[in-house]
Write an enzyme that holds these catalytic residues in place. Structure first.
Site: not given
Ligand code: G3H
Ligand code: 13P
Ligand code: ZN
Length: 310
Positions: A82, A104, A214
């Site tokens: 992640d 990212d 989320a």
């Protein structure tokens, strides 16, 4: 069933109109809570490890714990990095047994993000590993934020199409108003669904989109934490109906960490408050694991992934 990458899961999710939960793993109890829930409900899942999780638990421990989960369950499981911030961390995870990574580069200018993502894709794909990238900055929609500054922050649909085509990434995290943590919105929750639709329309059919930040910051979880001494006032997340709406518009991965943290912490605090004589860690980590399982069961239902492992 061996560890899988995300490609086949996203293809099936697109056909079935559901999303896969991307759940953050930091220790054994969190992992077991997630996997027990998913196995019981026959849901495919993505287990994700952040840089912070790698520092906390060490990559080798987490990889082996996930391997144990793979061996003791019969659902498709992805082990995913992640928010990998550079090529090197992605490479270390790919070499260490992950089946998926996120690079990212959302903080970088477009061309730099693209070049770094392309480099990770070129390393990952020959090794059977899928790559998630991110374009746009995660930030809540506030009432006083102008359309111009929203355009500067959120994912631009034309750029998304160019980025996916030129980088070869397998999925794309988009910025439409969510943010990490327990304080996502100052006023009413709002997401830019119109932008999400435009992004999906510019990409190849069924291209998998990812929604970070989320968590719904479920009120009952916050309430338990606060009842037993936490101070988490004014926390607010993405309402569950908005998650369902996002998946109808092409979101195939929904990232959840904060709700797991709240569930875990509330359960530990409750034991500490109600049974001050207990000092066996199993007495509070066990309920914490159950609380994680409970919240994941609820998430899998909202995502529509129940029964999709078969
Ligand atoms: O992206 C944020 C996730 O919740 C991971 O958080 O970096 O504190 O592990 P962390
Ligand atoms: P939350 O903080 O909303 O749980 O988001 C987690 C996340 O996006 C991990 O990458
Ligand atoms: Zn995230």
């Amino acid at each position: 069933m061996p560890l899988v990458n995300s490609r086949g899961l996203f293809e099936r999710a697109a056909r079935g109109g559901y999303a896969i939960g991307g759940f953050n793993v930091n220790n054994m109890e969190i992992l077991q809570g997630i996997v027990e829930a998913a196995d019981e409900k026959r849901s495919p899942i993505i287990l994700q490890v952040s840089a912070g999780a790698r520092r906390y638990a060490r990559q080798e421990y987490l990889v082996h714990l996930v391997q144990a989960a793979v061996e003791s369950s019969s659902i498709p499981i992805v082990l995913h990095l992640d928010h990998g911030e550079d090529f090197e961390i992605c490479q270390a995870c790919i070499d260490g047994g992950f089946s998926s990574v996120m690079i990212d580069g959302s903080r970088l200018p477009f061309e730099e993000n693209l070049a770094m993502t392309r480099r990770v894709v070129e390393y990952a794909h020959p090794r059977g590993v899928t790559v998630e990238a991110e374009l746009g900055r995660l930030a809540g929609i506030e009432d006083d934020v102008s359309v111009a500054s929203r355009d500067a922050t959120f994912t631009d649909p034309d750029e998304a199409a160019e980025f996916v085509e030129r980088s070869g990434c397998d999925s794309l995290a988009v910025a439409i108003g969510t943010s990490h943590g327990a304080y996502k919105f100052k006023g009413e929750p709002r997401l830019d669904f119109e932008r999400l639709e435009r992004i999906a329309a510019k990409l190849p059919p069924d291209y998998p989109l990812v929604l970070h930040g989320a968590s719904s910051v479920l009120e009952d979880l916050v309430e338990i934490c606060n009842r037993y001494g936490a101070e988490i006032p004014g926390a607010r997340g993405v309402p569950e109906d908005m998650i369902a709406q996002a998946r109808r518009l092409g979101v195939r991965k929904v990232n959840i960490d904060t709700d797991l943290r709240l569930a875990f912490t509330g359960a530990v605090r409750r034991v500490f408050a109600e049974k001050p004589g207990d000092f066996d860690p199993r007495k509070y980590l066990g309920p914490a694991r159950e609380a994680v399982k409970g919240v994941v069961l609820r998430k899998l239902d909202v995502l529509g992934s129940l029964g999709q492992a078969d």
